[in-house]
Design an enzyme around this catalytic site. Structure first.
Site, PDB file in Angstrom:
ATOM      1  N   ASP A   1       0.648  -1.078   0.118  1.00  0.00           N
ATOM      2  CA  ASP A   1       0.041  -0.087  -0.229  1.00  0.00           C
ATOM      3  C   ASP A   1       0.838   1.242   0.120  1.00  0.00           C
ATOM      4  O   ASP A   1       2.351   1.084   0.039  1.00  0.00           O
ATOM      5  CB  ASP A   1      -0.942  -0.016   1.117  1.00  0.00           C
ATOM      6  CG  ASP A   1      -2.162   1.003   0.709  1.00  0.00           C
ATOM      7  OD1 ASP A   1      -1.948   1.530  -0.006  1.00  0.00           O
ATOM      8  OD2 ASP A   1      -3.197   0.605   1.598  1.00  0.00           O
TER       9      ASP A   1
HETATM   10  C1  BGC Z   1      -5.068   3.327  -0.126  1.00  0.00           C
HETATM   11  C2  BGC Z   1      -5.181   2.029  -1.175  1.00  0.00           C
HETATM   12  C3  BGC Z   1      -5.085   2.953  -2.397  1.00  0.00           C
HETATM   13  C4  BGC Z   1      -3.637   3.406  -2.453  1.00  0.00           C
HETATM   14  C5  BGC Z   1      -3.340   3.886  -3.880  1.00  0.00           C
HETATM   15  C6  BGC Z   1      -3.835   3.905  -0.318  1.00  0.00           C
HETATM   16  O1  BGC Z   1      -3.823   5.025   0.581  1.00  0.00           O
HETATM   17  O2  BGC Z   1      -5.182   2.554   1.270  1.00  0.00           O
HETATM   18  O3  BGC Z   1      -6.372   1.600  -0.874  1.00  0.00           O
HETATM   19  O4  BGC Z   1      -5.202   1.491  -3.506  1.00  0.00           O
HETATM   20  O5  BGC Z   1      -3.613   4.493  -1.734  1.00  0.00           O
HETATM   21  O6  BGC Z   1      -4.348   5.147  -4.159  1.00  0.00           O
END
Ligand code: BGC
Length: 739
Positions: free
Chosen positions: A286
């Site tokens: 993430d």
């Molecule tokens: C979120 C994810 C997301 C990623 C990319 C993160 O902050 O937890 O769910 O896919 O950002 O945008």
């Protein structure tokens, strides 16, 4: 394209001369992948393990600029937050024409509930309990995204959660692992279709692995701590279902599990995901979650965090710049083995090959297709259908549906809002051309029959609009009040300790209700809310969630009876925040409440135990009666099946759709079992007066659990079978499992 062609030819020769690929955990890898791997420099390999955001959209802190140069040098192999064919074609051109090996980029984006045409938030959509519908909505989102140049979505989010304080419950499928698994499967299949190289499908990414939905106290990113038994039984199944459905990417979670951050957790990533489940895709972090292991106190610095991540099985670093900055030195100094790098790169290239990018890097870059597919009226029509089916009628004393031509006072800032209808992940969705609920009600009911007053804002305590609102109410026959949460109050980093309706919206509702005019409330929100007062004041409550691009029209369809609501809750609505976490599959405890007057029981002094609106609950404009629950046998032999049958009758005046739910309780086990667990459901449409017999086959799989010795299987003994239209309103019977 020239360079790519060259590399493919060159690599074919190398395959021949090297005599095939190296040893790997992966099966059926295209020979081009290993050929390519053989001619890549270490920097180029690490580049494939890097995913940087473009400057097109921002979904987190942007810590790197100049990613175009990184693409050119082969040091950035994947990009997210970019879309439109023109833009993606240009980035792809740089990768293919200007980098040494011309390896195509993969393009990811958070297409969570729609790309351009936005569908209801995932939690709302799950309330349809309609798996085919969810598969179709994911497929339509994939088609729009892929037609815009993308080939990878960061979805589905499959985190089970029993805590509505956590704002990200809006992105998931609710509290139940069985339903959540079926929905995970439907969404993965919808996004990926049958062939990843079909230019109208995208790679799915099951996230956030694992147990991200169980942060202590519902605070986003907080610690997760639970027993392995709880983890395996209630939290892991949807991730596994997504992987089994063919998802070829998995995103790690921000939280820790058993004291180890998920992004450095070899038990999760190597033992379970790549080991037990034989996952053949790649693992992406993430957003900067490798770097965050320093804050977790699991690594002294980013470099050490990088070692822990790569050795734990993380193949790609999302925006953290850790692999980009440190991995080369770590390999050169022997701290990380090049074999580990090769294995990660092999996984990533293998997926690129399956996406069809090696055959045509511009596969997803067709402007004509973009024009034809994006915002296609059929996708909009599907979005409206999904929105109608997502809505849950929580209360109705006969106030709904309204009649066309009623004089209706429409109240609330949210009634006039377009942006809020989309929820937090709006991807490329735009709201300028959408209708607000007010617009849609005016269009259907005739502007002369609609009197609008904002009354109050969605946040804050400004009461200056009350007088105008009361004036509007006095001139009308009926009231439609739209209340709820700002779109940004659910979703990521949107935890709340008070999950009531914000501001003074409920106070104004009470004032309006005191006039005696019938008041229907439409709720826009992304989580179960505490609605004790509202459920007394309003005559009807329609939970519309954030219903998407066609949400306003869908709300109008339901409140005027053009569609008879059929949604059923997939998350429990508590009476008060003190009951949280709350979920239907609780244990009985040693001191259950059988006698209401007893003191030393598992109960609150100041609140009932039961929720306001339970899992599986949702009303219709018609009524359904359940009768004659029978089993084909009172004994089930191990390895065989028995059948449960129930009669469902539409006793009301409307045709309607009901979701018939089957729950089972294992009465005694080597470990204690929940008082009920959903094990099956069937949707049925019945005309007024019509009856239907619904059958469920009960097999041993439905009775299996993680036994005391942590093996998964059944135990002989007694089981209770329960069937009904909600987890709290069930007919019951019993049988025994015998050897
Ligand atoms: C979120 C994810 C997301 C990623 C990319 C993160 O902050 O937890 O769910 O896919 O950002 O945008």
């Amino acid at each position: 394209m020239k360079r790519l062609v060259l590399f493919v030819l060159a690599s074919a020769l190398i395959v021949t001369s090297c005599g095939g690929r190296q040893e790997s955990d992966l099966k059926n890898v295209d020979p081009r992948v290993d050929s390519l791997l053989n001619i890549m420099t270490l920097d180029e390999k690490i580049g494939q393990m890097v995913l940087f955001t473009s400057d097109w959209d921002v979904t987190g802190p942007t810590i790197r600029e100049g990613y175009l140069d990184d693409i050119r040098s082969g040091r950035c192999g994947n990009v997210f937050n970019a879309y439109t064919v023109d833009y993606i074609r240009e980035l792809q051109r740089v990768a293919v024409e200007e980098s040494r090996l011309g390896i195509p980029l993969m393009f990811g984006y958070d297409v969570v509930h729609g790309h351009k045409t936005i569908f209801p938030i995932a939690l709302g959509e799950s309330c349809s309990w309609d798996l085919d519908l969810m598969r179709r909505s994911a497929a339509a989102s994939a088609a729009e995204a892929a037609a815009s140049g993308l080939n990878w979505t960061f979805a589905p989010m499959v985190d089970i959660s029993v805590d509505p304080r956590w704002g990200r419950v809006s992105e998931g499928a609710g509290e139940d692992p069985y339903l959540g698994s079926l929905i995970a499967e439907a969404r993965v299949k919808g996004f990926q279709g049958d062939d990843l190289a079909d230019p109208l499908t995208v790679l799915a990414c099951v996230k956030h692995f694992a147990a991200y939905g169980a942060p202590v106290a519902g605070r986003d990113y907080n610690t997760v701590d639970m027993s392995e038994r709880q983890f395996r039984e209630f939290y892991l199944p949807p991730y596994k279902a997504g992987v089994n459905a063919g998802a070829l990417s998995v995103m790690t979670a921000f939280n820790e599990y058993d004291g180890v951050p998920a992004t450095g957790n070899a038990y999760l990533l190597k033992d379970i995901l790549k080991g037990e489940w034989n996952f053949q895709g790649f693992v992406v972090t993430d957003y900067t979650s490798i770097n965050e292991m320093v804050h977790h106190g699991y690594a002294r610095n980013d470099a050490e965090a990088g070692v822990k991540a790569v050795n734990a099985g993380v193949d790609m670093d999302l925006q953290g710049e850790v692999y980009f900055t440190y991995l080369r030195g770590l390999v050169e100094s022997g701290i990380v083995s090049e074999r580990t790098i090769d294995e990660a790169v092999r996984r990533i290239l293998n997926v690129k090959e399956k996406l069809g990018l090696f055959d045509n890097p511009y596969l997803y870059c067709d402007s004509a297709r973009e024009k034809e597919v994006v915002s296609d009226p059929e996708i909009k029509a599907l979005s409206r259908e999904v929105a109608r089916k997502s809505m849950v009628l929580l209360k109705n004393n006969g106030c709904l549906p309204f009649d066309r031509g009623d004089r209706i006072a429409v109240i609330g800032e949210l009634a006039a809002s377009r942006r809020d209808l989309l929820g937090s992940w709006k991807a490329a969705g735009e709201w300028d051309d959408m209708s607000s609920i007010l617009d849609a009600v005016r269009a259907y009911n005739g502007p002369a029959n609609v009197i609008y007053a904002e009354g109050c804002r969605k946040m804050g305590d400004d009461r200056s609009g009350y007088a105008a609102a009361m004036d509007a109410v006095n001139k009308a026959d009926k009231v439609l009040m739209v209340i709820g949460e700002d779109w940004d109050w659910s979703g990521e980093a949107a935890s709340r300790t008070d999950i009531g309706v914000p501001g003074v919206q409920s106070e104004l509702l009470r004032l309006i209700a005191s006039t005696g005019k019938p008041v229907a409330v439409v709720l826009l929100n992304g989580r179960p809310l505490v609605l004790e007062e509202e459920s007394k004041d309003a005559d009807a409550i329609l939970e519309a969630w954030y219903p998407g691009t066609m949400g306003a029209e869908a709300v109008t369809d339901v409140i005027f009876g053009l569609y008879n609501p059929s949604g059923k809750l997939t998350m429990t609505f508590p009476r008060n925040v003190g009951q949280v976490p709350i979920f239907y599959y609780e244990k009985n405890t040693g001191r259950p409440i059988y006698l209401p007057s007893e003191k030393y029981k598992s109960r609150y002094l100041d609140s009932p135990n039961d929720p306001l609106y339970p899992f599986g609950y949702g009303l219709s404009y018609t009524q359904f009666k359940y009768s004659d629950l029978t089993l084909s046998s009172s004994e089930m032999k191990k390895g065989s099946t028995i059948e449960a049958q129930v009669t469902v009758t539409n006793t009301g005046k409307w045709a309607g759709e009901e979701t018939v739910q089957l729950y089972i309780r294992d009465m005694v086990g080597s470990v204690t079992r929940p008082v009920k667990l959903l094990k099956g459901f069937e949707k049925v449409i019945l005309a007024p007066g019509e009856s239907r017999k619904i059958k469920f086959v009960i097999d041993e799989d439905m009775l299996a659990f993680w036994r005391h010795d942590m093996t998964f299987g059944t135990e002989d003994g007694d089981f209770r079978v329960m069937v009904g239209g909600s987890s709290s309103d069930l007919l019951q019977t019993a049988f025994s499992l015998v050897p």
